[in-house]
Design a protein around this motif. Structure first.
Motif, PDB file in Angstrom:
ATOM      1  N   THR A  86       0.809  -1.225   0.000  1.00  0.00           N
ATOM      2  CA  THR A  86       0.000   0.000   0.000  1.00  0.00           C
ATOM      3  C   THR A  86       0.841   1.272   0.000  1.00  0.00           C
ATOM      4  N   ASP A  87       1.991   1.249   0.669  1.00  0.00           N
ATOM      5  CA  ASP A  87       2.839   2.445   0.747  1.00  0.00           C
ATOM      6  C   ASP A  87       3.919   2.455  -0.326  1.00  0.00           C
ATOM      7  N   GLY A  88       4.399   1.260  -0.683  1.00  0.00           N
ATOM      8  CA  GLY A  88       5.555   1.195  -1.561  1.00  0.00           C
ATOM      9  C   GLY A  88       6.835   1.476  -0.791  1.00  0.00           C
ATOM     10  N   TYR A  89       7.930   1.581  -1.522  1.00  0.00           N
ATOM     11  CA  TYR A  89       9.246   1.755  -0.896  1.00  0.00           C
ATOM     12  C   TYR A  89       9.404   3.159  -0.309  1.00  0.00           C
ATOM     13  N   GLY A  90      10.040   3.219   0.853  1.00  0.00           N
ATOM     14  CA  GLY A  90      10.475   4.497   1.414  1.00  0.00           C
ATOM     15  C   GLY A  90       9.399   5.245   2.173  1.00  0.00           C
ATOM     16  N   ILE A  91       9.788   6.407   2.668  1.00  0.00           N
ATOM     17  CA  ILE A  91       8.875   7.225   3.464  1.00  0.00           C
ATOM     18  C   ILE A  91       7.805   7.828   2.556  1.00  0.00           C
ATOM     19  N   SER A  92       6.548   7.612   2.912  1.00  0.00           N
ATOM     20  CA  SER A  92       5.429   8.064   2.075  1.00  0.00           C
ATOM     21  C   SER A  92       4.714   9.235   2.735  1.00  0.00           C
ATOM     22  N   TYR A  93       3.841   9.900   1.963  1.00  0.00           N
ATOM     23  CA  TYR A  93       3.022  10.972   2.522  1.00  0.00           C
ATOM     24  C   TYR A  93       2.138  10.434   3.644  1.00  0.00           C
TER      25      TYR A  93
ATOM     26  N   ILE B  28      12.552  13.298  -2.223  1.00  0.00           N
ATOM     27  CA  ILE B  28      12.708  14.752  -2.390  1.00  0.00           C
ATOM     28  C   ILE B  28      11.444  15.489  -1.920  1.00  0.00           C
ATOM     29  N   GLU B  29      10.296  15.142  -2.509  1.00  0.00           N
ATOM     30  CA  GLU B  29       9.047  15.827  -2.168  1.00  0.00           C
ATOM     31  C   GLU B  29       8.611  15.516  -0.744  1.00  0.00           C
ATOM     32  N   GLN B  30       8.818  14.280  -0.312  1.00  0.00           N
ATOM     33  CA  GLN B  30       8.367  13.879   1.025  1.00  0.00           C
ATOM     34  C   GLN B  30       9.114  14.650   2.119  1.00  0.00           C
ATOM     35  N   CYS B  31      10.406  14.871   1.929  1.00  0.00           N
ATOM     36  CA  CYS B  31      11.172  15.654   2.912  1.00  0.00           C
ATOM     37  C   CYS B  31      10.646  17.093   2.971  1.00  0.00           C
ATOM     38  N   ASP B  32      10.347  17.655   1.809  1.00  0.00           N
ATOM     39  CA  ASP B  32       9.783  19.006   1.772  1.00  0.00           C
ATOM     40  C   ASP B  32       8.444  19.046   2.502  1.00  0.00           C
ATOM     41  N   TYR B  33       7.631  18.006   2.318  1.00  0.00           N
ATOM     42  CA  TYR B  33       6.312  17.931   2.947  1.00  0.00           C
ATOM     43  C   TYR B  33       6.437  17.867   4.468  1.00  0.00           C
TER      44      TYR B  33
ATOM     45  N   GLY C  74       6.336  21.337   9.807  1.00  0.00           N
ATOM     46  CA  GLY C  74       6.999  21.598  11.073  1.00  0.00           C
ATOM     47  C   GLY C  74       7.746  20.435  11.679  1.00  0.00           C
ATOM     48  N   ILE C  75       8.030  19.415  10.887  1.00  0.00           N
ATOM     49  CA  ILE C  75       8.768  18.251  11.393  1.00  0.00           C
ATOM     50  C   ILE C  75      10.194  18.286  10.859  1.00  0.00           C
ATOM     51  N   ARG C  76      11.147  18.185  11.749  1.00  0.00           N
ATOM     52  CA  ARG C  76      12.537  18.074  11.297  1.00  0.00           C
ATOM     53  C   ARG C  76      12.763  16.647  10.790  1.00  0.00           C
ATOM     54  N   ILE C  77      13.683  16.506   9.830  1.00  0.00           N
ATOM     55  CA  ILE C  77      13.902  15.180   9.249  1.00  0.00           C
ATOM     56  C   ILE C  77      15.384  14.957   8.969  1.00  0.00           C
ATOM     57  N   ILE C  78      15.860  13.790   9.406  1.00  0.00           N
ATOM     58  CA  ILE C  78      17.228  13.341   9.115  1.00  0.00           C
ATOM     59  C   ILE C  78      17.117  12.114   8.217  1.00  0.00           C
ATOM     60  N   VAL C  79      17.797  12.149   7.104  1.00  0.00           N
ATOM     61  CA  VAL C  79      17.852  10.988   6.211  1.00  0.00           C
ATOM     62  C   VAL C  79      19.140  10.226   6.487  1.00  0.00           C
ATOM     63  N   THR C  80      19.021   8.930   6.813  1.00  0.00           N
ATOM     64  CA  THR C  80      20.200   8.055   6.814  1.00  0.00           C
ATOM     65  C   THR C  80      19.924   6.955   5.791  1.00  0.00           C
ATOM     66  N   ASP C  81      20.814   6.788   4.852  1.00  0.00           N
ATOM     67  CA  ASP C  81      20.577   5.869   3.740  1.00  0.00           C
ATOM     68  C   ASP C  81      21.926   5.448   3.164  1.00  0.00           C
ATOM     69  N   HIS C  82      21.889   4.445   2.296  1.00  0.00           N
ATOM     70  CA  HIS C  82      23.130   3.992   1.639  1.00  0.00           C
ATOM     71  C   HIS C  82      22.924   3.779   0.149  1.00  0.00           C
TER      72      HIS C  82
END
Length: 580
Positions: free
Chosen positions: A113-120, A144-149, A154-162
C-alpha cells in the motif's frame, strides 16, 4: 558450460608469503582480493577497522539535531524499510537511541500500500502523533518531495541511507532534509562507501555516543543487527563491514535477545550462527514478513518482552517464509515458461511481465532467472492499481542496471536501486516500448552471457590437509567481494560416483590423485553434472563407478576444501563448484 578464469593478481605471492610469514596460498588469495593491509584483514578489530563517523557528510548536523531532541524530550520516529536491512537499521536506531530517550517510536511502510520508502501517508501519521523529528534508515535519499512535505508541516527530518543518489544531467539531487547522512553522496569524504543501511545507522549511534562522552565501543551489542543487514543486503565484506560481521556474529551467538534466540531455534539452526545462517535462514524469515504481511512483525520479534508473543512472532515468520518459498517456485516456473516460449529469450535484458504472482517475490524470481540465463532480468507484475506494474531487477557484473535503466527514467512512476539491483513501477502501456529501447541500448555481447568462475589458484588436491583448511577459514566471513576461495586441479580419477540425498539431487564422488583418495560432494547443478558425466563416459562406466570399479574416468575440478564432521569423525571433503 561455465568459463573458468584464473585470477592472476597474486603473481608476487611468494614474496608476500615470506615477508608476512603466511602460507603461499593464503598470500595469493589475499592479493587476488586486492587486500593491502593483511593484519587488519586477518585480525579485524575495533581499533584497526572503525572509521571516524564524523567523516561522513552531515553527521555533525545529525548528531546535534538528535541530541537536541533527546535533551528537550521531543518525539522521535524512526522510519525504516520492509526488508532485512530495513529491519536491522530500524532496530539499530531504536536500541541505540533507547539508551537516551523513551520518546521513541517507529514506522515501516507496507510494501503493497505504501511502496518503498517514506510516504506521505507515513508523514501524515507523524503529524497526527505530534512527532518532532523523523529519522529515516535504509531509505530517504530519493524522498525529495516527502522531505519538503515533512518540513512544511513543522517536522525536522534526518535521512540516513546507503542507496545511490538521484542524478539529473550529471547533477546530484539531494533531499532538502535537515541532515542527509549517506556515504554515496559525491561530496561525502567517508573513506568506505559500501555500508548497508544498518551500517550507516550504526555510525550515527556511534557518533552520538562519542558526542555524549561514552565512546564508540559502548554500542557494539548493536552489531548483532548490523551483521544481519550487512550480510543480507549483500554489501562488500571488507574494510569496516568485515569487522561488523565478525563481531556481530559473536554478539548473535551470545545474544540475550529472546526473539533472536527463538528464531534461531525455530529455524533448526543447531551449530553457531554463521554468514550462511544469516543470509539463507534467518534473513529470509525476517524478509518474508515484509513481503507477505507486515515488516513490523520482524521488529516486534526483537522488541517485545512477552515471551509468548515472541514465540508466536517467530512461528509466524517461519511459516511466512515457507509460503514465500512456494510462491517463488511458482513464479519462477511461470517466468521460465514465458522466456522459453516467446521472443524474450533473444533479448539481452530479460523484462518479464508475469500475471498472477505476488509482487513481493519479484526480486527473488529475478535473481533466479538471472542465474539461469546469466542475463540482467526485470520481473514485473500488476500492482493494486491494475494499470501499474511493479517489479524488481537483478543484474550481472557486466551491466550496471541502475545507470542503464536511469537513462529511461521518464518511463517510470518510481525507480531506485544500485548497480546490481533495482526496483521500479511503470505504466503497463509503456512496458513494451521500454523493453525495446533498453535492449536497443544494450552493449552486452554473447561473451557477457557466459557465466564466469574466477579461480583463485590451482592446488593439488592430495596436498590439502587440516591445517591448510583452517588457514583458509581464517579468511571468513565470506561474501560479496570476499568470496569463498575457489581452487582447481586437473586430471583426477573418479573411483566412485553416485547420486544421493532424499531427493537424489546430490552428487557424491571419491577421487584419486597420486595414490591419495579424497571425498567430494556437489550440490549446485549436481543433476546436470551427473548427466554430463553420463554423456561423456557412458552408462556402463557410471554403473561401474557406482560399484567402486575403477575405469579410468578422469576429470578437472573446481572446489573448495572443507572439514566434514560426521558422527564425531572428521575428514577432508572437497565441495565441488564445477567439473569438466
Amino acid at each position: 558450460m561455465n568459463k573458468w578464469l584464473i585470477n592472476n593478481r597474486g603473481k608476487n605471492f611468494s614474496e608476500v608469503s615470506t615477508k608476512y610469514n603466511i602460507h603461499p596460498l593464503i598470500a595469493k588469495i589475499l592479493l587476488n582480493r586486492e587486500i593491502k593491509n593483511f593484519e587488519t584483514f586477518l585480525n579485524p578489530s575495533a581499533e584497526n577497522s572503525y572509521h571516524d563517523p564524523f567523516l561522513m557528510k552531515d553527521m555533525d548536523k545529525a548528531v546535534d539535531i538528535v541530541i537536541d531532541a533527546i535533551e528537550n524530550n521531543k518525539n522521535i520516529r524512526i522510519v525504516g524499510d520492509y526488508d532485512q536491512d530495513g529491519n536491522s537499521s530500524t532496530m539499530t536506531l531504536l536500541d541505540g537511541l533507547g539508551y537516551f530517550t523513551d520518546k521513541l517510536s517507529y514506522d515501516i511502510p507496507n510494501r503493497m500500500t505504501d511502496g518503498y520508502g517514506i510516504s506521505y501517508n507515513i508523514i501524515d501519521k507523524c503529524i497526527e502523533d505530534n512527532i518532532d523529528l523523523i529519522i529515516t534508515c535504509d531509505n530517504g535519499i530519493s524522498a525529495i518531495e516527502q522531505c519538503d512535505y515533512a518540513k512544511a508541516n513543522g517536522i525536522r527530518i534526518i535521512v540516513t541511507d546507503h542507496h545511490q543518489t538521484i542524478k539529473k544531467d550529471d547533477l546530484e539531487i539531494i533531499p532538502n532534509a535537515d541532515a542527509v547522512v549517506n556515504p554515496q553522496q559525491q561530496s561525502c569524504e567517508y573513506p568506505f562507501k559500501s555500508l548497508c543501511g544498518a551500517g550507516v545507522a550504526y555510525k550515527l549511534i556511534q557518533a552520538i555516543n562519542i558526542k555524549k562522552g561514552y565512546g564508540m565501543l559502548e554500542c557494539e551489542n548493536l552489531l548483532q543487527y548490523v551483521a544481519m543487514g550487512t550480510v543480507c543486503d549483500i554489501v562488500d565484506l571488507k574494510d569496516e563491514n568485515r569487522y561488523f560481521v565478525t563481531k556481530g556474529l559473536e554478539e548473535i551467538n551470545n545474544t540475550d535477545n529472546y526473539g533472536l534466540k527463538c528464531l534461531i531455534d525455530m529455524t533448526g539452526i543447531k551449530n553457531a550462527v554463521n554468514v550462511y545462517s544469516l543470509g539463507f535462514i534467518i534473513g529470509p524469515c525476517i524478509n518474508a514478513a515484509g513481503r507477505l504481511d507486515t515488516a513490523k512483525l520482524g521488529v516486534e520479534l526483537f522488541r517485545d518482552e512477552n515471551m509468548n508473543n515472541v514465540e508466536t512472532y517467530a512461528k509466524i515468520l517461519v511459516e511466512l517464509n515457507e509460503k514465500r518459498k512456494k510462491l517463488t517456485e511458482e513464479g519462477f516456473n511461470k517466468a521460465v515458461e514465458l522466456v522459453e516460449n516467446t521472443e524474450l529469450k533473444n533479448d539481452d535484458i530479460l523484462i518479464c511481465n508475469i500475471d498472477g504472482i505476488h509482487e513481493s517475490v519479484c526480486g527473488i524470481i529475478a535473481g533466479r532467472i538471472k542465474e539461469k540465463y546469466h542475463k540482467p532480468t526485470l520481473i514485473l507484475t500488476k500492482s493494486e492499481n491494475q494499470n501499474i506494474l511493479k517489479g524488481s531487477g537483478r543484474s550481472i557484473p557486466e551491466y550496471d542496471i541502475f545507470n542503464e535503466f536511469d537513462v529511461f527514467r521518464e518511463f517510470f512512476i518510481s525507480f531506485g536501486g544500485h548497480p546490481m539491483a533495482c526496483g521500479l513501477s511503470i505504466d503497463e502501456a509503456k512496458l513494451d516500448e521500454f523493453r525495446i529501447k533498453v535492449n536497443e541500448n544494450s552493449k552486452l555481447t554473447q561473451e557477457d552471457f557466459v557465466n564466469k568462475i574466477i579461480i583463485d589458484s590451482s592446488f593439488y588436491v592430495d596436498k590439502i590437509d587440516f591445517d591448510l583448511i583452517e588457514k583458509i577459514d581464517s579468511l571468513r566471513p565470506f561474501g560479496k567481494d570476499n568470496p569463498r576461495p575457489i581452487l582447481g586441479d586437473k586430471d583426477i580419477e573418479i573411483i566412485f560416483a553416485k547420486m544421493i540425498g532424499k531427493n537424489n539431487n546430490v552428487l557424491k564422488l571419491k577421487l584419486l590423485k597420486n595414490n591419495k583418495t579424497i571425498d567430494a560432494i556437489m550440490f549446485s547443478e549436481a543433476i546436470e553434472k551427473y548427466n554430463y558425466l553420463l554423456e561423456k563416459f557412458g552408462e556402463n562406466t557410471l554403473n561401474q563407478l557406482e560399484n567402486s570399479i575403477s575405469c579410468n574416468a578422469n576429470i578437472d575440478i573446481l572446489y573448495y576444501p572443507e572439514i566434514n564432521d560426521f558422527n564425531n569423525v572428521k575428514n577432508i571433503q572437497l565441495n565441488l563448484i564445477d567439473l569438466r
